[in-house]
Structure formats: C-alpha cells, structure tokens
Design a protein around this motif. Structure first.
Motif, PDB file in Angstrom:
ATOM      1  N   ASP A   1       0.834  -1.203   0.000  1.00 61.17           N
ATOM      2  CA  ASP A   1       0.000   0.000   0.000  1.00 61.17           C
ATOM      3  C   ASP A   1       0.870   1.256   0.000  1.00 61.17           C
ATOM      4  N   ALA A   2       1.939   1.226   0.773  1.00 62.96           N
ATOM      5  CA  ALA A   2       2.855   2.377   0.807  1.00 62.96           C
ATOM      6  C   ALA A   2       3.492   2.600  -0.563  1.00 62.96           C
ATOM      7  N   VAL A   3       3.840   1.521  -1.253  1.00 61.52           N
ATOM      8  CA  VAL A   3       4.413   1.636  -2.595  1.00 61.52           C
ATOM      9  C   VAL A   3       3.388   2.248  -3.551  1.00 61.52           C
ATOM     10  N   ARG A   4       2.140   1.790  -3.460  1.00 59.28           N
ATOM     11  CA  ARG A   4       1.081   2.353  -4.313  1.00 59.28           C
ATOM     12  C   ARG A   4       0.904   3.851  -4.051  1.00 59.28           C
ATOM     13  N   GLN A   5       0.919   4.240  -2.790  1.00 62.64           N
ATOM     14  CA  GLN A   5       0.773   5.654  -2.449  1.00 62.64           C
ATOM     15  C   GLN A   5       1.957   6.462  -2.974  1.00 62.64           C
ATOM     16  N   PHE A   6       3.155   5.911  -2.870  1.00 61.72           N
ATOM     17  CA  PHE A   6       4.344   6.610  -3.360  1.00 61.72           C
ATOM     18  C   PHE A   6       4.284   6.772  -4.877  1.00 61.72           C
ATOM     19  N   ILE A   7       3.857   5.730  -5.580  1.00 63.29           N
ATOM     20  CA  ILE A   7       3.724   5.820  -7.035  1.00 63.29           C
ATOM     21  C   ILE A   7       2.682   6.874  -7.400  1.00 63.29           C
ATOM     22  N   GLY A   8       1.577   6.913  -6.674  1.00 65.24           N
ATOM     23  CA  GLY A   8       0.569   7.946  -6.903  1.00 65.24           C
ATOM     24  C   GLY A   8       1.132   9.338  -6.694  1.00 65.24           C
ATOM     25  N   TYR A   9       1.941   9.494  -5.647  1.00 65.29           N
ATOM     26  CA  TYR A   9       2.583  10.782  -5.378  1.00 65.29           C
ATOM     27  C   TYR A   9       3.502  11.173  -6.543  1.00 65.29           C
ATOM     28  N   LEU A  10       4.305  10.223  -7.019  1.00 68.16           N
ATOM     29  CA  LEU A  10       5.213  10.511  -8.126  1.00 68.16           C
ATOM     30  C   LEU A  10       4.446  10.911  -9.387  1.00 68.16           C
ATOM     31  N   LYS A  11       3.340  10.232  -9.655  1.00 67.43           N
ATOM     32  CA  LYS A  11       2.522  10.578 -10.816  1.00 67.43           C
ATOM     33  C   LYS A  11       1.948  11.978 -10.673  1.00 67.43           C
ATOM     34  N   GLN A  12       1.504  12.308  -9.463  1.00 64.08           N
ATOM     35  CA  GLN A  12       0.938  13.639  -9.209  1.00 64.08           C
ATOM     36  C   GLN A  12       2.011  14.714  -9.397  1.00 64.08           C
ATOM     37  N   GLN A  13       3.201  14.459  -8.887  1.00 68.45           N
ATOM     38  CA  GLN A  13       4.292  15.425  -9.025  1.00 68.45           C
ATOM     39  C   GLN A  13       4.647  15.616 -10.495  1.00 68.45           C
TER      40      GLN A  13
ATOM     41  N   ALA B   1       2.701  15.152 -13.107  1.00 69.97           N
ATOM     42  CA  ALA B   1       1.617  15.870 -13.774  1.00 69.97           C
ATOM     43  C   ALA B   1       1.646  17.355 -13.433  1.00 69.97           C
ATOM     44  N   SER B   2       1.919  17.680 -12.166  1.00 75.14           N
ATOM     45  CA  SER B   2       1.922  19.092 -11.779  1.00 75.14           C
ATOM     46  C   SER B   2       3.131  19.822 -12.345  1.00 75.14           C
ATOM     47  N   SER B   3       4.265  19.146 -12.486  1.00 75.21           N
ATOM     48  CA  SER B   3       5.442  19.815 -13.040  1.00 75.21           C
ATOM     49  C   SER B   3       5.279  20.045 -14.537  1.00 75.21           C
TER      50      SER B   3
END
Length: 60
Positions: free
Chosen positions: A18-30, A32-34
């Motif tokens: 679950d932590a890995v999934r959350q981290f991947i989601g964070y990376l995708k969000q970063q 997209a925002s950049s």
C-alpha cells in the motif's frame, strides 16, 4: 538486479505494498503538476535552485 519490480513488490507485506502504491501515486501527481507548470515558472524554479546565495544577498 535480476528481480523485476513486480516480484519485489509482491514480496512485500500488504501494508508495504500500500505504501508503494501511495508513493507511485505521489510521483505521478508530481510529474503531472510539473508538466502543467508554465515554462516561466519552471525557469524561475531552476534559477532559485541554482542561485540561492545571489537571492539571499539581493534580499538584504
């Protein structure tokens, strides 16, 4: 490293997965925002990162 990322993740506990999934989601969000930032803002961020001492002196 001969293990695939999938094998590594499968070996983790459910909480770690679950932590890995959350981290991947964070990376995708970063990512997209950049990409949505304007070229000017990206250039300004890069300048700030490269010249902190100059900016500190200008602020005095």
């Amino acid at each position: 490293m001969t293990e695939s990322i999938i094998d590594v993740v499968r070996a983790l506990t459910p909480q770690e997965q679950d932590a890995v999934r959350q981290f991947i989601g964070y990376l995708k969000q970063q990512s997209a925002s950049s990409q949505s930032a304007s070229p000017f803002l990206r250039a300004a961020d890069e300048f700030i990162e490269q010249h902190p001492e100059l900016l500190r002196r200008l602020a005095q």
